[in-house]
Design a protein around this motif. Structure first.
Motif, PDB file in Angstrom:
ATOM      1  N   ASP A 183     -25.989  37.879  61.091  1.00 21.57           N
ATOM      2  CA  ASP A 183     -24.562  37.719  60.835  1.00 21.57           C
ATOM      3  C   ASP A 183     -24.186  38.010  59.388  1.00 21.57           C
ATOM      4  O   ASP A 183     -23.056  37.772  58.984  1.00 21.57           O
ATOM      5  CB  ASP A 183     -24.128  36.288  61.205  1.00 21.57           C
ATOM      6  N   GLU A 184     -25.119  38.497  58.610  1.00 20.60           N
ATOM      7  CA  GLU A 184     -24.821  38.827  57.222  1.00 20.60           C
ATOM      8  C   GLU A 184     -23.839  39.988  57.130  1.00 20.60           C
ATOM      9  O   GLU A 184     -23.899  40.943  57.901  1.00 20.60           O
ATOM     10  CB  GLU A 184     -26.097  39.235  56.470  1.00 20.60           C
ATOM     11  N   VAL A 185     -22.970  39.883  56.166  1.00 22.42           N
ATOM     12  CA  VAL A 185     -22.082  40.998  55.866  1.00 22.42           C
ATOM     13  C   VAL A 185     -22.881  42.050  55.098  1.00 22.42           C
ATOM     14  O   VAL A 185     -23.671  41.727  54.224  1.00 22.42           O
ATOM     15  CB  VAL A 185     -20.876  40.535  55.033  1.00 22.42           C
ATOM     16  N   ARG A 186     -22.691  43.304  55.474  1.00 21.90           N
ATOM     17  CA  ARG A 186     -23.330  44.392  54.747  1.00 21.90           C
ATOM     18  C   ARG A 186     -22.322  45.525  54.597  1.00 21.90           C
ATOM     19  O   ARG A 186     -21.260  45.492  55.205  1.00 21.90           O
ATOM     20  CB  ARG A 186     -24.582  44.869  55.486  1.00 21.90           C
ATOM     21  N   ALA A 187     -22.681  46.493  53.803  1.00 18.56           N
ATOM     22  CA  ALA A 187     -21.815  47.659  53.627  1.00 18.56           C
ATOM     23  C   ALA A 187     -22.585  48.907  53.995  1.00 18.56           C
ATOM     24  O   ALA A 187     -23.787  49.009  53.737  1.00 18.56           O
ATOM     25  CB  ALA A 187     -21.325  47.749  52.189  1.00 18.56           C
ATOM     26  N   ALA A 188     -21.896  49.842  54.600  1.00 18.91           N
ATOM     27  CA  ALA A 188     -22.451  51.173  54.829  1.00 18.91           C
ATOM     28  C   ALA A 188     -21.829  52.104  53.804  1.00 18.91           C
ATOM     29  O   ALA A 188     -20.609  52.289  53.781  1.00 18.91           O
ATOM     30  CB  ALA A 188     -22.144  51.651  56.244  1.00 18.91           C
ATOM     31  N   VAL A 189     -22.664  52.635  52.927  1.00 19.68           N
ATOM     32  CA  VAL A 189     -22.206  53.578  51.908  1.00 19.68           C
ATOM     33  C   VAL A 189     -22.589  54.973  52.378  1.00 19.68           C
ATOM     34  O   VAL A 189     -23.775  55.283  52.529  1.00 19.68           O
ATOM     35  CB  VAL A 189     -22.844  53.271  50.544  1.00 19.68           C
ATOM     36  N   VAL A 190     -21.599  55.798  52.652  1.00 23.96           N
ATOM     37  CA  VAL A 190     -21.831  57.105  53.256  1.00 23.96           C
ATOM     38  C   VAL A 190     -21.426  58.206  52.285  1.00 23.96           C
ATOM     39  O   VAL A 190     -20.307  58.199  51.754  1.00 23.96           O
ATOM     40  CB  VAL A 190     -21.035  57.255  54.568  1.00 23.96           C
ATOM     41  N   GLN A 191     -22.346  59.138  52.067  1.00 22.84           N
ATOM     42  CA  GLN A 191     -22.045  60.338  51.282  1.00 22.84           C
ATOM     43  C   GLN A 191     -22.266  61.545  52.182  1.00 22.84           C
ATOM     44  O   GLN A 191     -23.320  61.672  52.821  1.00 22.84           O
ATOM     45  CB  GLN A 191     -22.931  60.413  50.044  1.00 22.84           C
ATOM     46  N   ALA A 192     -21.265  62.414  52.243  1.00 21.80           N
ATOM     47  CA  ALA A 192     -21.317  63.587  53.108  1.00 21.80           C
ATOM     48  C   ALA A 192     -21.537  64.830  52.258  1.00 21.80           C
ATOM     49  O   ALA A 192     -20.864  65.038  51.244  1.00 21.80           O
ATOM     50  CB  ALA A 192     -20.015  63.717  53.887  1.00 21.80           C
ATOM     51  N   TYR A 193     -22.478  65.650  52.700  1.00 30.02           N
ATOM     52  CA  TYR A 193     -22.816  66.869  51.973  1.00 30.02           C
ATOM     53  C   TYR A 193     -22.601  68.090  52.853  1.00 30.02           C
ATOM     54  O   TYR A 193     -22.950  68.091  54.040  1.00 30.02           O
ATOM     55  CB  TYR A 193     -24.290  66.836  51.528  1.00 30.02           C
ATOM     56  N   GLY A 194     -22.040  69.138  52.275  1.00 32.08           N
ATOM     57  CA  GLY A 194     -21.943  70.421  52.944  1.00 32.08           C
ATOM     58  C   GLY A 194     -20.664  70.644  53.716  1.00 32.08           C
ATOM     59  O   GLY A 194     -19.908  69.718  54.012  1.00 32.08           O
ATOM     60  N   PRO A 195     -20.405  71.892  54.072  1.00 31.32           N
ATOM     61  CA  PRO A 195     -19.145  72.269  54.711  1.00 31.32           C
ATOM     62  C   PRO A 195     -18.956  71.663  56.086  1.00 31.32           C
ATOM     63  O   PRO A 195     -17.802  71.522  56.538  1.00 31.32           O
ATOM     64  CB  PRO A 195     -19.225  73.793  54.780  1.00 31.32           C
ATOM     65  N   ARG A 196     -20.003  71.291  56.772  1.00 31.16           N
ATOM     66  CA  ARG A 196     -19.862  70.669  58.099  1.00 31.16           C
ATOM     67  C   ARG A 196     -18.989  69.427  58.019  1.00 31.16           C
ATOM     68  O   ARG A 196     -18.244  69.115  58.961  1.00 31.16           O
ATOM     69  CB  ARG A 196     -21.264  70.316  58.633  1.00 31.16           C
ATOM     70  N   TRP A 197     -19.050  68.718  56.901  1.00 29.35           N
ATOM     71  CA  TRP A 197     -18.361  67.423  56.812  1.00 29.35           C
ATOM     72  C   TRP A 197     -17.047  67.489  56.057  1.00 29.35           C
ATOM     73  O   TRP A 197     -16.346  66.479  55.968  1.00 29.35           O
ATOM     74  CB  TRP A 197     -19.296  66.398  56.160  1.00 29.35           C
ATOM     75  N   ALA A 198     -16.702  68.636  55.536  1.00 22.91           N
ATOM     76  CA  ALA A 198     -15.407  68.775  54.853  1.00 22.91           C
ATOM     77  C   ALA A 198     -14.283  68.558  55.849  1.00 22.91           C
ATOM     78  O   ALA A 198     -14.213  69.212  56.887  1.00 22.91           O
ATOM     79  CB  ALA A 198     -15.295  70.157  54.215  1.00 22.91           C
ATOM     80  N   GLY A 199     -13.418  67.614  55.559  1.00 27.26           N
ATOM     81  CA  GLY A 199     -12.272  67.346  56.416  1.00 27.26           C
ATOM     82  C   GLY A 199     -12.560  66.445  57.604  1.00 27.26           C
ATOM     83  O   GLY A 199     -11.642  66.151  58.395  1.00 27.26           O
ATOM     84  N   VAL A 200     -13.796  66.001  57.783  1.00 30.63           N
ATOM     85  CA  VAL A 200     -14.137  65.089  58.882  1.00 30.63           C
ATOM     86  C   VAL A 200     -13.834  63.658  58.454  1.00 30.63           C
ATOM     87  O   VAL A 200     -14.244  63.227  57.380  1.00 30.63           O
ATOM     88  CB  VAL A 200     -15.622  65.222  59.275  1.00 30.63           C
ATOM     89  N   SER A 201     -13.115  62.923  59.271  1.00 31.65           N
ATOM     90  CA  SER A 201     -12.758  61.537  58.959  1.00 31.65           C
ATOM     91  C   SER A 201     -13.857  60.595  59.442  1.00 31.65           C
ATOM     92  O   SER A 201     -14.328  60.712  60.575  1.00 31.65           O
ATOM     93  CB  SER A 201     -11.431  61.159  59.617  1.00 31.65           C
ATOM     94  N   LEU A 202     -14.234  59.667  58.598  1.00 29.75           N
ATOM     95  CA  LEU A 202     -15.257  58.683  58.934  1.00 29.75           C
ATOM     96  C   LEU A 202     -14.621  57.517  59.656  1.00 29.75           C
ATOM     97  O   LEU A 202     -13.629  56.944  59.174  1.00 29.75           O
ATOM     98  CB  LEU A 202     -15.949  58.192  57.669  1.00 29.75           C
ATOM     99  N   PRO A 203     -15.126  57.111  60.814  1.00 30.55           N
ATOM    100  CA  PRO A 203     -14.585  55.929  61.504  1.00 30.55           C
ATOM    101  C   PRO A 203     -14.631  54.703  60.605  1.00 30.55           C
ATOM    102  O   PRO A 203     -15.579  54.497  59.845  1.00 30.55           O
ATOM    103  CB  PRO A 203     -15.534  55.764  62.699  1.00 30.55           C
ATOM    104  N   GLY A 204     -13.573  53.913  60.678  1.00 32.47           N
ATOM    105  CA  GLY A 204     -13.532  52.659  59.918  1.00 32.47           C
ATOM    106  C   GLY A 204     -13.006  52.803  58.511  1.00 32.47           C
ATOM    107  O   GLY A 204     -13.010  51.838  57.751  1.00 32.47           O
ATOM    108  N   THR A 205     -12.566  54.016  58.136  1.00 30.78           N
ATOM    109  CA  THR A 205     -12.045  54.194  56.772  1.00 30.78           C
ATOM    110  C   THR A 205     -10.570  54.615  56.817  1.00 30.78           C
ATOM    111  O   THR A 205     -10.064  54.999  57.845  1.00 30.78           O
ATOM    112  CB  THR A 205     -12.840  55.265  56.007  1.00 30.78           C
TER     113      THR A 205
END
Length: 206
Positions: A184-206
């Protein structure tokens, strides 16, 4: 410590960075299942986090979202497992790179035979698994770097990607990543996106 003086030290700037707060194991699995909805065959995820941060919990949620066969556990002893899709989508390849010392050793697992038609998750893959996405040779190399940071004793993002020196006798073997009493601990997901595949893709929960 892992040598980051090679290709991994010359990483491009991420196209975006996001942080999502996850309130316990159930929320971690639910968010990972949402993340699966934006994934496709060929995607590579590099997954980092200290013991108990929830890496296996995250991957179980990801597998549920992808619709792969149940039974995801840490692949520490076998290094990699293939979880086939039961819905006709991409398979999930789950890799533990903790004991590997180079990108060459990772490629020796024949992951290049599955990467194009699977979603590949590599625990402890920072500094190694970028090569699965084609870095540094492919200008379109794209991947997600996901770090799970515990609110209690989690350190700072980026630290978990550096392992202890095996010769110093200080390796913590990540035999199990189940949350146990820390579910039940609170944690964070830190996401870094690299490359053109991820340009303009929205991350769920943000």
């Amino acid at each position: 410590m892992r040598d980051l003086t090679g290709a991994a030290s010359r990483l491009p700037k991420p196209v975006w960075r996001a942080e999502v707060t996850l309130d316990g194991a159930e929320a971690t699995q639910a968010w990972a299942a949402e993340l699966a909805t934006v994934l496709q065959a060929g995607d590579v995820l590099i997954l980092t986090g200290e013991l108990g941060a929830g890496k296996t919990t995250f991957t179980q949620g990801l597998g549920a979202g992808l619709g792969v066969r149940e039974g995801i556990i840490s692949p520490t002893f076998v290094l990699s497992r293939i979880h086939p899709s039961v819905v006709g989508g991409a398979d999930l390849v789950h890799v533990d790179a903790y004991r590997l010392g180079s990108a060459g050793e990772l490629l020796d697992l024949d992951l290049d035979a599955t990467v194009d038609h699977s979603v590949t998750v590599v625990e402890w893959g920072r500094g190694l698994a970028e090569s699965l996405a084609g870095f540094p040779d492919d200008p379109d190399a794209s991947w997600l770097d996901v770090e799970l940071v515990r609110a209690v004793g989690g350190g700072t993002p980026g630290e978990a990607g550096v392992r202890a020196d095996a010769e110093a006798g200080t390796i913590i073997t990540d035999f199990s990543d189940e949350d146990g009493t820390g579910a039940d601990e609170v944690r964070a997901a830190v996401v870094q996106a690299y490359g053109p595949r991820w340009a303009g893709v929205s991350l769920p929960g943000t």
